[in-house]
Structure formats: C-alpha cells, structure tokens
Motif scaffolding. Structure first.
Motif, PDB file in Angstrom:
ATOM      1  N   PHE A   1      -5.778   5.510  -8.015  1.00  0.00           N
ATOM      2  CA  PHE A   1      -4.683   6.848  -8.692  1.00  0.00           C
ATOM      3  C   PHE A   1      -3.616   6.789  -7.301  1.00  0.00           C
ATOM      4  N   ILE A   2      -3.119   5.905  -7.250  1.00  0.00           N
ATOM      5  CA  ILE A   2      -2.130   6.790  -5.469  1.00  0.00           C
ATOM      6  C   ILE A   2      -0.988   5.452  -6.163  1.00  0.00           C
ATOM      7  N   PRO A   3       0.478   6.160  -5.882  1.00  0.00           N
ATOM      8  CA  PRO A   3       1.151   5.012  -6.038  1.00  0.00           C
ATOM      9  C   PRO A   3       1.826   3.948  -4.928  1.00  0.00           C
ATOM     10  N   ASN A   4       3.081   3.498  -5.361  1.00  0.00           N
ATOM     11  CA  ASN A   4       2.958   1.884  -4.688  1.00  0.00           C
ATOM     12  C   ASN A   4       4.429   2.518  -3.963  1.00  0.00           C
ATOM     13  N   SER A   5       4.605   2.472  -2.674  1.00  0.00           N
ATOM     14  CA  SER A   5       5.104   2.966  -1.972  1.00  0.00           C
ATOM     15  C   SER A   5       6.344   1.725  -0.769  1.00  0.00           C
ATOM     16  N   HIS A   6       6.853   1.733  -0.309  1.00  0.00           N
ATOM     17  CA  HIS A   6       7.688   1.455   0.495  1.00  0.00           C
ATOM     18  C   HIS A   6       8.703   2.006   1.052  1.00  0.00           C
ATOM     19  N   GLN A   7       8.272   2.618   1.864  1.00  0.00           N
ATOM     20  CA  GLN A   7       9.237   3.624   3.072  1.00  0.00           C
ATOM     21  C   GLN A   7       9.949   2.295   4.105  1.00  0.00           C
ATOM     22  N   SER A   8      11.330   3.072   4.168  1.00  0.00           N
ATOM     23  CA  SER A   8      11.773   2.172   5.470  1.00  0.00           C
ATOM     24  C   SER A   8      13.379   2.600   5.622  1.00  0.00           C
ATOM     25  N   GLY A   9      13.077   3.237   6.789  1.00  0.00           N
ATOM     26  CA  GLY A   9      13.532   4.247   7.377  1.00  0.00           C
ATOM     27  C   GLY A   9      14.504   5.397   6.489  1.00  0.00           C
ATOM     28  N   GLU A  10      15.233   5.794   6.127  1.00  0.00           N
ATOM     29  CA  GLU A  10      15.542   7.021   5.260  1.00  0.00           C
ATOM     30  C   GLU A  10      15.324   7.035   3.627  1.00  0.00           C
ATOM     31  N   LYS A  11      14.913   5.780   3.444  1.00  0.00           N
ATOM     32  CA  LYS A  11      14.904   5.093   2.091  1.00  0.00           C
ATOM     33  C   LYS A  11      13.019   5.549   1.714  1.00  0.00           C
ATOM     34  N   ASP A  12      12.469   5.786   0.909  1.00  0.00           N
ATOM     35  CA  ASP A  12      11.424   6.251   0.041  1.00  0.00           C
ATOM     36  C   ASP A  12      11.196   6.081  -1.107  1.00  0.00           C
ATOM     37  N   PRO A  13      10.592   4.727  -1.371  1.00  0.00           N
ATOM     38  CA  PRO A  13      10.847   5.250  -3.418  1.00  0.00           C
ATOM     39  C   PRO A  13       9.130   4.453  -3.496  1.00  0.00           C
ATOM     40  N   THR A  14       9.351   5.662  -4.149  1.00  0.00           N
ATOM     41  CA  THR A  14       7.296   5.889  -4.591  1.00  0.00           C
ATOM     42  C   THR A  14       7.284   5.294  -6.295  1.00  0.00           C
ATOM     43  N   GLY A  15       6.649   4.300  -6.483  1.00  0.00           N
ATOM     44  CA  GLY A  15       6.792   3.270  -7.707  1.00  0.00           C
ATOM     45  C   GLY A  15       5.741   4.169  -8.375  1.00  0.00           C
ATOM     46  N   ARG A  16       5.293   2.964  -9.313  1.00  0.00           N
ATOM     47  CA  ARG A  16       4.462   3.530 -10.186  1.00  0.00           C
ATOM     48  C   ARG A  16       2.746   3.325  -9.691  1.00  0.00           C
ATOM     49  N   LEU A  17       1.940   3.654 -10.057  1.00  0.00           N
ATOM     50  CA  LEU A  17       0.800   3.570  -9.943  1.00  0.00           C
ATOM     51  C   LEU A  17       0.045   1.853  -8.795  1.00  0.00           C
ATOM     52  N   THR A  18      -0.329   2.009  -7.861  1.00  0.00           N
ATOM     53  CA  THR A  18      -0.449   0.957  -7.580  1.00  0.00           C
ATOM     54  C   THR A  18      -1.309  -0.386  -8.320  1.00  0.00           C
ATOM     55  N   TYR A  19      -1.113  -1.557  -8.834  1.00  0.00           N
ATOM     56  CA  TYR A  19      -1.505  -2.393  -8.764  1.00  0.00           C
ATOM     57  C   TYR A  19      -3.317  -2.860  -8.300  1.00  0.00           C
ATOM     58  N   ARG A  20      -3.590  -2.053  -7.200  1.00  0.00           N
ATOM     59  CA  ARG A  20      -5.017  -2.280  -7.098  1.00  0.00           C
ATOM     60  C   ARG A  20      -6.120  -0.683  -7.252  1.00  0.00           C
ATOM     61  N   SER A  21      -6.744  -1.513  -8.055  1.00  0.00           N
ATOM     62  CA  SER A  21      -7.577  -0.319  -8.864  1.00  0.00           C
ATOM     63  C   SER A  21      -8.960  -1.097  -9.188  1.00  0.00           C
ATOM     64  N   ASN A  22      -9.592   0.180  -9.788  1.00  0.00           N
ATOM     65  CA  ASN A  22     -10.380  -0.376 -10.987  1.00  0.00           C
ATOM     66  C   ASN A  22     -10.443  -0.379 -12.392  1.00  0.00           C
ATOM     67  N   LYS A  23      -9.679  -1.417 -12.814  1.00  0.00           N
ATOM     68  CA  LYS A  23      -9.515  -1.033 -14.365  1.00  0.00           C
ATOM     69  C   LYS A  23     -10.261  -0.373 -14.867  1.00  0.00           C
ATOM     70  N   TYR A  24     -11.875  -0.560 -15.075  1.00  0.00           N
ATOM     71  CA  TYR A  24     -12.662   0.077 -15.387  1.00  0.00           C
ATOM     72  C   TYR A  24     -12.422   1.483 -15.463  1.00  0.00           C
ATOM     73  N   LEU A  25     -13.154   1.876 -14.160  1.00  0.00           N
ATOM     74  CA  LEU A  25     -12.577   3.891 -13.919  1.00  0.00           C
ATOM     75  C   LEU A  25     -10.723   4.450 -14.819  1.00  0.00           C
ATOM     76  N   ARG A  26     -10.666   3.538 -14.234  1.00  0.00           N
ATOM     77  CA  ARG A  26      -9.177   4.540 -14.191  1.00  0.00           C
ATOM     78  C   ARG A  26      -8.513   4.455 -15.808  1.00  0.00           C
ATOM     79  N   SER A  27      -8.585   3.769 -16.260  1.00  0.00           N
ATOM     80  CA  SER A  27      -8.494   3.242 -18.072  1.00  0.00           C
ATOM     81  C   SER A  27      -8.977   4.512 -18.551  1.00  0.00           C
ATOM     82  N   MET A  28     -10.398   4.425 -17.895  1.00  0.00           N
ATOM     83  CA  MET A  28     -11.397   6.053 -18.549  1.00  0.00           C
ATOM     84  C   MET A  28     -11.757   6.889 -18.186  1.00  0.00           C
ATOM     85  N   LEU A  29     -10.887   6.749 -17.055  1.00  0.00           N
ATOM     86  CA  LEU A  29     -10.580   8.439 -16.718  1.00  0.00           C
ATOM     87  C   LEU A  29      -9.761   8.636 -17.678  1.00  0.00           C
TER      88      LEU A  29
END
Length: 356
Positions: free
Chosen positions: A271-299
C-alpha cells in the motif's frame, strides 16, 4: 582464483562466506574467506555437500551463506542452519547489482554477487515462517488458486453462452449460480453433438472446481479453528473482515510483531506508491509492484464491505469521491482498514467502531 589455504590449518576467528545460486540439479557456489575470493564451483544441490567442503577446507571458521528466495522454498535454509551455517534467504530484487552485471548475467555472476554482498553485510534477510505455518499458508494459497480457477471456468461458460446467443430464462440471475440455474444449463442441447459436448465438458469442469473449492475451504476452516481460534474471531470483529479475509491475514502475516511499524506492514502488503524523486521533480506513481498479492487484493475487496458497516470509513470515502477516482479512494480506505486490523491484532481486543 586464489586457493592458497592449507587444509590442515585452524581457521578459528575467520569468516567464510558462501553465495549460493540455487537450482534444481546443481548449485553454483562462490566462497570468500574474510575478504579474499577463494573459489567458484558447481556442487550437488545438497546443503551437506557445502558443509562437507567448508568443514574440510576451513575447519573452525564461522560459516555464512545466502541464496535468493524462489522455487526451492526454505527447506535448504533450515538444513543449512542445522549444520551450523548461518544462512539467510533474500529477495532477489534486493541484491545490489551493477548495469554490467545485469547485461552479463549468469550463474557464476549471481553467486559471486551474493557472496560479495554477504561479506559486506549488504543483504537483508526475508522473514521465514516455521514449517507448520508455512504449510498452513500453502493450504490458504491452494484455496486462493482454486477460487481463481473456479471463476475462470464460470467465465468460460458465460462466454460460451454469449457466443452462441444462449439467454437464461428471466427467473434466473446469471450472476447467481443457483442449483436451478445449473440444472437449466445441463438441459441445454446444442444443434450439433460437438456443441453439446463442448458445453458438457465446461459444466463438468465447473462441478470439479466447485467441489475442490468447497473441500479446501472446509479443511482451511478446520485448520484455523484448531490452531488460531481466538485470533480468527478477533480479526472478524473488524468491519469488512470476514472468514476468508481473516484466514488470509493469519496465513500471510503470521506474527504481527515482526513488523516494527505500521509503515513496515503497509509496505509488505503493497500500500505504498512508487517514487522516483530527483531534484525538484518528485513524480509519485501507482502502487508499488512489490506487494503481497493475496493480502492486497483481499483487503481492497474487504474495504468496499467495510464502508457499509463503519461510518468513519464511509464518511472518508464520500468526502473524496468528487475529487478523486473511486479506485484511488478505495486504496486509501483499504489502507485505513489495514491499520484497524493491526490495532486490533496488537491490542488483542475487539474492534470499536469509529476508530480513525
């Protein structure tokens, strides 16, 4: 390659590190003694083979090893520990790697990277369940796969009906597969024998997957009531957490105290977003691909139910529905639901409606 060590010497006070690239038929092993690379070789896929080599070449030393989590599970890990080798299992994505190593990847490179990172204390071990809980988790995941396969078969039957223009009578709801609806499906005769056989095989697959799902669910319920009866009931006091989600939480989390904070638990679930911050740019992406797929989908599924029973969650959702897409808000609701689960689990007390 350096191989200047005397087999008869005493290596007390020295550390020996083994990076293991584990496969079904063989292991590729790199040995580092203190900070000197000793040897890379291929060995039989047995912990005893590694122990025999280390104990004969470096008697008295402290032995450390690491391998990546994968198809072989943790039985090698447990055997290595029994033999006195301090082994850890790591997430393959956490292994430090250079671009050159990514391009020129092979078993020898992988084992060497493991040994070097282990020697430099750059590896973080993943949590390893005990054998009994690991097998309970396997039973839950079997139920999850059985449910998934059952849904697939139902969708194949729906597709077959749509393709050939077969419409159910108005007194049947195709979303609810009642006994009467199944009986009606079995009475359908296609214009050709081939078409009739196609539908019959689909219905047979439906019956098989349904029986398997019911059986594994019964066995899973028996296991959780036998070994986790109090926790099972406690988690179901949280709105939205039913029997299946409660079993999922117990199977996939095990010991809630292994997470140092809620953020740590949230990261594990995904339940945390992807992040690729650099300097003044801080694009926050979708949910991280690293997850427990069973827990996340059921919750996430449970969050929709929880809103109907928890006024605080419903209020949170309604305040944001005009500003954001519903699929984004429901993730936030699931995030809050997970926090409620953690509070109940740690406090060992039933949930009180209205906790923020």
């Amino acid at each position: 390659m350096l191989n200047k060590f005397n087999k008869s010497a005493d290596f007390s006070g020295h550390n020996v590190y083994a990076g293991l690239d584990v496969h079904g038929k063989s292991w590729t092993t790199t040995i580092i003694v203190d900070d000197i690379e000793h040897r890379r070789f291929t060995q039989p896929p047995e912990p005893m083979a590694l122990y025999t080599y280390l104990s004969s070449h470096f008697p008295g030393a402290s032995y450390f090893s690491a391998y990546e989590a994968g198809f072989c599970g943790y039985h090698h890990h447990r055997k290595l520990l029994e033999l006195g080798i301090e082994n850890i299992v790591i997430n393959a994505a956490d292994l430090p790697v250079t671009n050159k190593e990514k391009i020129n990847k092979n078993d020898h490179v992988d084992s060497r990277r493991l040994a070097q990172a282990l020697q430099k204390n750059e590896l973080k071990a993943i949590y390893v369940f005990g054998p009994a809980h690991e097998q309970f988790r396997s039973l839950f995941r079997m139920r999850w796969r059985a449910s998934k396969e059952h849904r697939r078969v139902k969708n194949r039957i729906r597709s077959f009906m749509y393709y050939y223009g077969i419409n159910p009578p108005s007194d049947f709801n195709p979303e609810h597969w009642s006994v009467g609806f199944i009986h009606w499906l079995n009475q359908i005769n296609m214009p050709t024998e081939a078409g009739t056989l196609s539908l019959k095989y689909l219905l047979k697959a439906y019956q098989t997957t349904r029986e398997q799902l019911l059986e594994v669910t019964r066995q899973l319920r028996h296991e959780v009531k036998s070994h986790f009866p109090d926790l099972y009931k406690l988690l179901m006091s949280v709105p939205g957490i039913g029997p299946i989600v409660s079993m999922c939480l117990i199977a996939e989390i095990g010991d809630i105290t292994r997470f140092k904070s809620y953020r740590h638990l949230s990261s594990y679930v995904g339940f945390i977003p992807n992040s690729h911050q650099s300097g003044e740019k801080d694009p926050t992406g979708r949910l991280t691909y690293r997850s427990n797929k069973y827990l996340r989908s059921m919750l996430v599924e449970a969050a929709w139910v929880a809103m109907r029973h928890d006024p605080a969650l419903l209020k949170y959702y309604r305040e944001r529905i005009g500003k954001y897409k519903s699929q984004f808000i429901i993730i936030k609701v699931a995030h809050k639901l997970l926090n409620r689960v953690r509070q109940v689990w740690i406090s060992n007390g039933p949930y009180q409606t209205g906790i923020a």
